[in-house]
Design a protein around this motif. Structure first.
Motif, short mmCIF file in Angstrom:
data_model
loop_
_atom_site.label_atom_id
_atom_site.label_comp_id
_atom_site.label_asym_id
_atom_site.label_seq_id
_atom_site.Cartn_x
_atom_site.Cartn_y
_atom_site.Cartn_z
N GLY B 28 35.48 -32.78 109.14
CA GLY B 28 34.37 -32.33 109.94
C GLY B 28 34.73 -31.18 110.86
O GLY B 28 35.73 -30.53 110.68
N GLY B 29 33.91 -30.96 111.83
CA GLY B 29 34.14 -29.85 112.72
C GLY B 29 33.44 -28.60 112.20
O GLY B 29 32.61 -28.66 111.30
N THR B 30 33.81 -27.47 112.75
CA THR B 30 33.17 -26.22 112.35
C THR B 30 33.73 -25.74 111.02
O THR B 30 34.94 -25.58 110.87
N VAL B 31 32.85 -25.56 110.07
CA VAL B 31 33.27 -25.08 108.75
C VAL B 31 32.34 -23.98 108.28
O VAL B 31 31.18 -23.91 108.69
N ASN B 32 32.85 -23.12 107.45
CA ASN B 32 32.04 -22.17 106.71
C ASN B 32 32.04 -22.61 105.26
O ASN B 32 33.07 -23.03 104.73
N LEU B 33 30.89 -22.52 104.62
CA LEU B 33 30.72 -23.08 103.28
C LEU B 33 30.21 -22.01 102.33
O LEU B 33 29.39 -21.17 102.71
N PHE B 34 30.69 -22.07 101.11
CA PHE B 34 30.35 -21.06 100.11
C PHE B 34 30.08 -21.72 98.76
O PHE B 34 30.64 -22.76 98.44
N TRP B 35 29.24 -21.08 97.99
CA TRP B 35 29.13 -21.36 96.56
C TRP B 35 29.42 -20.05 95.82
O TRP B 35 28.84 -19.01 96.13
N TYR B 36 30.33 -20.16 94.86
CA TYR B 36 30.65 -19.03 93.99
C TYR B 36 30.24 -19.38 92.56
O TYR B 36 30.24 -20.55 92.18
N VAL B 37 29.96 -18.36 91.77
CA VAL B 37 29.58 -18.56 90.38
C VAL B 37 30.44 -17.67 89.49
O VAL B 37 30.79 -16.54 89.86
N GLN B 38 30.82 -18.21 88.34
CA GLN B 38 31.61 -17.45 87.36
C GLN B 38 30.87 -17.48 86.04
O GLN B 38 30.90 -18.48 85.31
N TYR B 39 30.16 -16.39 85.73
CA TYR B 39 29.46 -16.29 84.45
C TYR B 39 30.48 -16.03 83.34
O TYR B 39 31.55 -15.47 83.60
N PRO B 40 30.19 -16.43 82.12
CA PRO B 40 31.15 -16.24 81.01
C PRO B 40 31.63 -14.80 80.92
O PRO B 40 30.83 -13.87 80.86
N GLY B 41 32.94 -14.61 80.96
CA GLY B 41 33.53 -13.29 80.83
C GLY B 41 33.43 -12.41 82.06
O GLY B 41 33.78 -11.23 82.01
N GLN B 42 32.95 -12.95 83.15
CA GLN B 42 32.80 -12.15 84.37
C GLN B 42 33.66 -12.72 85.50
O GLN B 42 34.15 -13.83 85.43
N HIS B 43 33.81 -11.92 86.55
CA HIS B 43 34.60 -12.39 87.68
C HIS B 43 33.77 -13.30 88.59
O HIS B 43 32.54 -13.30 88.54
N LEU B 44 34.47 -14.07 89.38
CA LEU B 44 33.82 -14.92 90.37
C LEU B 44 33.02 -14.07 91.35
O LEU B 44 33.50 -13.04 91.82
N GLN B 45 31.81 -14.51 91.63
CA GLN B 45 31.02 -13.77 92.62
C GLN B 45 30.32 -14.74 93.56
O GLN B 45 30.04 -15.87 93.21
N LEU B 46 30.05 -14.24 94.75
CA LEU B 46 29.44 -15.07 95.78
C LEU B 46 27.97 -15.33 95.46
O LEU B 46 27.21 -14.40 95.19
N LEU B 47 27.59 -16.59 95.52
CA LEU B 47 26.20 -16.99 95.28
C LEU B 47 25.46 -17.12 96.61
O LEU B 47 24.34 -16.63 96.77
#
Lengths: 114, 111
Positions: B28-47
């Motif tokens: 718990g506590g203060t956190v920053n949260l992310f979702w990333y997506v990796q489409y087939p053949g592509q680099h990870l990108q921020l969602l």
């Protein structure tokens, strides 16, 4: 276009050999990271650097080494001490510390053992 | 130490179905949260990302996520998926000066 360039895309290593993976960014980011991606295990942090000439170990640093002599470059060496090096390696960068800034990723390097 | 759990390893949906991918973190506590997506053949990108404020965050391509602090959760949702959403999705949480990633969820959408 700004971005992160990883090379080569595919790399083969012989037993007992060290290999170096290249990562270059032209985003003017301070921080750079190396991750290892294995099926079903997500991304695990190998090393990261928040500033030139400084870097810290991540969760799985054993068998790897890095350098950060230039802001734009953060090469990763997979040494012969890494017993299971076959994996997909991802380089990332961000402005400042990761706490407040999202990371930008390269296309990755797939390393295989001959 | 902070850890991230994504319980859905592989999700298969038909187009127009609704999507919800689970993400739970341990500390718990203060956190920053992310979702990333990796489409087939592509680099990870921020969602999408959550730093503070409105716990319902909207991202690209119609995705949204809700931060529920009491449940340590940050689930990803989309009301109607498309074939082009086929990808691997990663939840990530900050831990001091690092990002901790979940193991990922592979989404397959069939026409």
């Amino acid at each position: 276009d700004g971005g992160i360039t990883q090379s080569p895309k595919y790399l083969f290593r012989k037993e007992g050999q060290n290999v170096t993976l290249s990562c270059e960014q032209n985003l003017n980011h301070d921080a750079m990271y190396w991750y290892r991606q294995d099926p079903g295990q997500g991304l695990r942090l190998i090393y990261y650097s928040q500033i030139v000439n400084d870097f810290q170990k991540g969760d799985i640093a054993e068998g790897y080494s890095v350098s950060r002599e230039k802001k734009e470059s953060f090469p990763l060496t997979v040494t012969s001490a890494q017993k299971n090096p076959t994996a997909f390696y991802l380089c990332a960068s961000s402005f400042g510390t990761v706490g407040g800034q999202p990371q930008h990723f390269g296309d990755g390097t797939r390393l295989s053992i001959l | 130490a902070q850890s991230v759990s994504q319980h859905n390893h592989h999700v298969i949906l038909s187009e127009a179905a609704s999507l919800e991918l689970g993400c739970n973190y341990s500390y718990g506590g203060t956190v920053n949260l992310f979702w990333y997506v990796q489409y087939p053949g592509q680099h990870l990108q921020l969602l999408l990302k959550y730093f503070s404020g409105d716990p319902l965050v909207k991202g690209i391509k119609g995705f949204e996520a809700e931060f529920i602090k009491s449940k340590f959760s940050f689930n990803l949702r989309k009301p109607s998926v498309q074939w082009s959403d086929t990808a691997e999705y990663f939840c990530a949480v900050t831990s001091y000066d690092k990002l901790i990633f979940g193991t990922g969820t592979r989404l397959q959408v069939f026409p």
